[in-house]
Design a protein around this motif. Structure first.
Motif, short mmCIF file in Angstrom:
data_model
loop_
_atom_site.label_atom_id
_atom_site.label_comp_id
_atom_site.label_asym_id
_atom_site.label_seq_id
_atom_site.Cartn_x
_atom_site.Cartn_y
_atom_site.Cartn_z
N LEU A 6 0.84 -1.20 0.00
CA LEU A 6 0.00 0.00 0.00
C LEU A 6 0.88 1.26 0.00
CD1 LEU A 6 -3.07 0.58 0.18
CD2 LEU A 6 -2.69 1.09 2.58
N THR A 7 1.91 1.25 0.89
CA THR A 7 2.81 2.40 0.95
C THR A 7 3.49 2.60 -0.40
OG1 THR A 7 3.26 1.58 3.15
CG2 THR A 7 4.54 3.45 2.43
N MET A 9 2.41 1.76 -3.32
CA MET A 9 1.48 2.27 -4.32
C MET A 9 1.26 3.76 -4.15
SD MET A 9 -1.22 -0.86 -4.57
CE MET A 9 -2.51 0.04 -5.39
N VAL A 10 1.07 4.18 -2.89
CA VAL A 10 0.85 5.61 -2.64
C VAL A 10 2.08 6.42 -3.08
CG1 VAL A 10 0.54 7.33 -0.83
CG2 VAL A 10 -0.77 5.22 -0.76
N LEU A 11 3.27 5.94 -2.65
CA LEU A 11 4.50 6.67 -2.97
C LEU A 11 4.74 6.73 -4.47
CD1 LEU A 11 6.94 5.43 -0.19
CD2 LEU A 11 5.89 7.66 -0.40
N THR A 13 2.54 6.48 -6.87
CA THR A 13 1.56 7.37 -7.51
C THR A 13 2.00 8.82 -7.36
OG1 THR A 13 -0.08 5.78 -6.77
CG2 THR A 13 -0.88 7.85 -7.68
N LEU A 14 2.41 9.17 -6.12
CA LEU A 14 2.89 10.54 -5.90
C LEU A 14 4.10 10.85 -6.77
CD1 LEU A 14 2.56 10.95 -2.04
CD2 LEU A 14 1.34 12.20 -3.81
#
Lengths: 230, 141
Positions: A6-7, A9-11, A13-14
Motif C-alpha cells: 500500500l505504501t 502504491m501511494v508513494l 503514484t505521488l
C-alpha cells in the motif's frame, strides 16, 4: 506485506504525479524544487524496498546536492523555459515504444519474493557463502576453487568449518554487507576507477571554471582600480 | 543570507551532526549500509549547507581551495596506494587479505576501510569543489 504494498502504491503514484509536474512546469525554479521532492519520494520508496544504500544516495545526491547544483546553474541562466509546442508527437512515440519494450522485458522477471528466483538458487548463494577475498587458511586460493569445493559436497563443510578461526569474528572472514564486499573486494577495480572518474570531473571543472573566475576577479580588481583612478 | 538569524543558528547547530553522520557512514561502510560514496556526499552536503548560509568566504576559511584540491587527489591516491601496498606485500592488486595473513578477514576489513576512506575523501571534496565552482561569486552579484 499488505502495508508495504500500500505504501509503495501511494508513494509511486505521488512520484508519477511529481514527475509529470516537473516536465510540465514552465518555471525552472519550481521544476528544480519538484525534482528534489521527487528524489525524496524515491528515497522513501528505496527505503520501503529495504535498499538502504540506494535510499541514502538518493536522499543525499538527488534531493540534496543536485538540487543545490541545479539552483547554482539557474542563477547563471534564466528561470523560464522557452515556449515549445505542448506535445512532440515523435518524441512521445519514441518514449512509448521504449517504455513498452521495458515493460515487456519485465514480464520475464521472477515475481518479487519468489523463493525459486535465480538470485536465491543460482551461484549467487554460493558466492554469498564464500569468503570475499582470495586467500584462505585451508589452501583455497580463489573463489572458483572454493566453488568447485562447494560442488563436491563433503569438503565444503570442512572449508566452511575452517572459516571460523576466531570465535568473536562475527563476519567470519568477509564483510557481512554484500554491497560493500562486492564494491570494495570483488569489483575493487571498478570502484577505484569510479573514484578516479569523480576526481577527473572535479579537476576538469577546476581547470575550466576556476581560471575564468580568477580572470573575473582580475577584471573586478581592474574595474575597481579604474574607478579609484577616475 | 547572512542577515537570516534563524537560518544561521540552525545551520550552525545542524552542520556538526551532518559531518559526524557522514563520518559514521564512511567508517561503518564495510559492516553496514553506506560506504565511501554515501558518506562523502553527506559530508559534502554539510559543507555545502554551511557555504550556502554563511557564504563561500567562511567556507573557504576552514576548507580552503588548496586543501580540497589536495584531498581530492589524496583520496584517489589512498585507494590506489592500498592496491599497490597489497602488491608490495606479496598479494595481488587490492588483495586485502595480505594485510593480516594469520586472520585474512581482519585484513580485508582494514583494506576495505582504507579504500572507503579514499572514496569518501575524494567524493566529499569534489562535491564541495563543484558547488564552489558553480555557485555565484559573491562580489560579482
Amino acid at each position: 506485506m499488505f502495508e508495504v504494498l500500500l505504501t509503495d502504491m501511494v508513494l509511486l503514484t505521488l512520484a508519477a504525479i511529481l514527475a509529470i509536474a516537473v516536465i510540465s512546469v514552465r518555471n525552472l525554479l519550481s521544476a528544480t524544487m519538484l525534482a528534489g521532492l521527487y528524489s525524496l519520494l524515491m528515497a522513501m520508496i528505496w527505503q520501503n524496498m529495504n535498499a538502504v544504500d540506494v535510499a541514502f544516495t538518493e536522499a543525499a545526491v538527488g534531493a540534496g546536492i543536485s538540487t543545490v547544483l541545479l539552483l547554482g546553474t539557474l542563477s547563471h541562466t534564466g528561470r523560464r523555459t522557452k515556449q515549445r509546442p505542448a506535445v512532440n508527437w515523435g518524441a512521445l512515440l519514441l518514449v512509448g515504444i521504449t517504455g513498452g519494450i521495458l515493460i515487456y522485458g519485465t514480464l520475464d522477471m521472477p515475481r518479487i519474493g519468489d523463493p525459486n528466483a535465480p538470485i536465491h538458487t543460482g551461484r549467487v548463494v554460493q558466492q554469498l557463502a564464500q569468503r570475499v577475498g582470495k586467500v584462505d587458511a585451508n589452501g583455497v586460493h580463489t573463489p572458483w576453487e572454493y566453488n568447485s569445493m562447494a560442488n563436491q559436497g563433503e569438503h565444503f563443510e570442512e572449508a566452511q568449518a575452517g572459516e571460523h578461526p576466531h570465535p568473536e569474528d562475527d563476519f567470519a572472514g568477509h564483510s557481512p554487507n554484500t554491497v560493500t564486499s562486492l564494491l570494495a573486494s570483488y569489483r575493487g577495480y571498478d570502484t577505484m576507477y569510479e573514484t578516479a572518474v569523480i576526481f577527473t570531473a572535479g579537476m576538469a571543472l577546476v581547470l575550466l571554471l576556476r581560471r575564468r573566475e580568477e580572470g573575473a576577479d582580475e577584471l573586478l580588481h581592474d574595474a575597481k582600480k579604474g574607478r579609484d583612478v577616475a | 543570507m547572512k542577515d537570516q538569524v534563524v537560518l544561521r543558528i540552525i545551520t550552525k547547530l545542524l552542520v556538526p551532526f551532518m559531518l559526524v553522520f557522514g563520518m559514521y557512514v564512511i567508517a561503518h561502510g564495510e559492516l553496514g549500509p553506506g560506504g565511501g560514496f554515501q558518506g562523502g556526499v553527506i559530508l559534502a552536503a554539510g559543507f555545502i549547507l554551511y557555504g550556502l548560509v554563511w557564504g563561500k568566504e567562511d567556507l573557504h576559511r576552514f576548507l580552503p581551495r588548496s586543501l580540497t584540491d589536495l584531498l581530492a587527489a589524496g583520496g584517489v591516491l589512498l585507494y590506489a596506494g592500498v592496491g599497490v601496498a597489497t602488491m608490495l606485500m606479496g598479494g595481488r592488486f587490492l588483495d586485502y587479505a595480505v594485510f593480516n595473513p594469520s586472520h585474512p578477514g581482519d585484513g580485508e576489513a582494514l583494506g576495505m576501510l582504507l579504500v572507503e576512506y579514499g572514496v569518501g575523501i575524494t567524493v566529499c571534496t569534489v562535491m564541495v569543489t563543484i558547488y564552489d565552482m558553480i555557485s555565484e561569486p559573491e562580489d560579482l552579484v
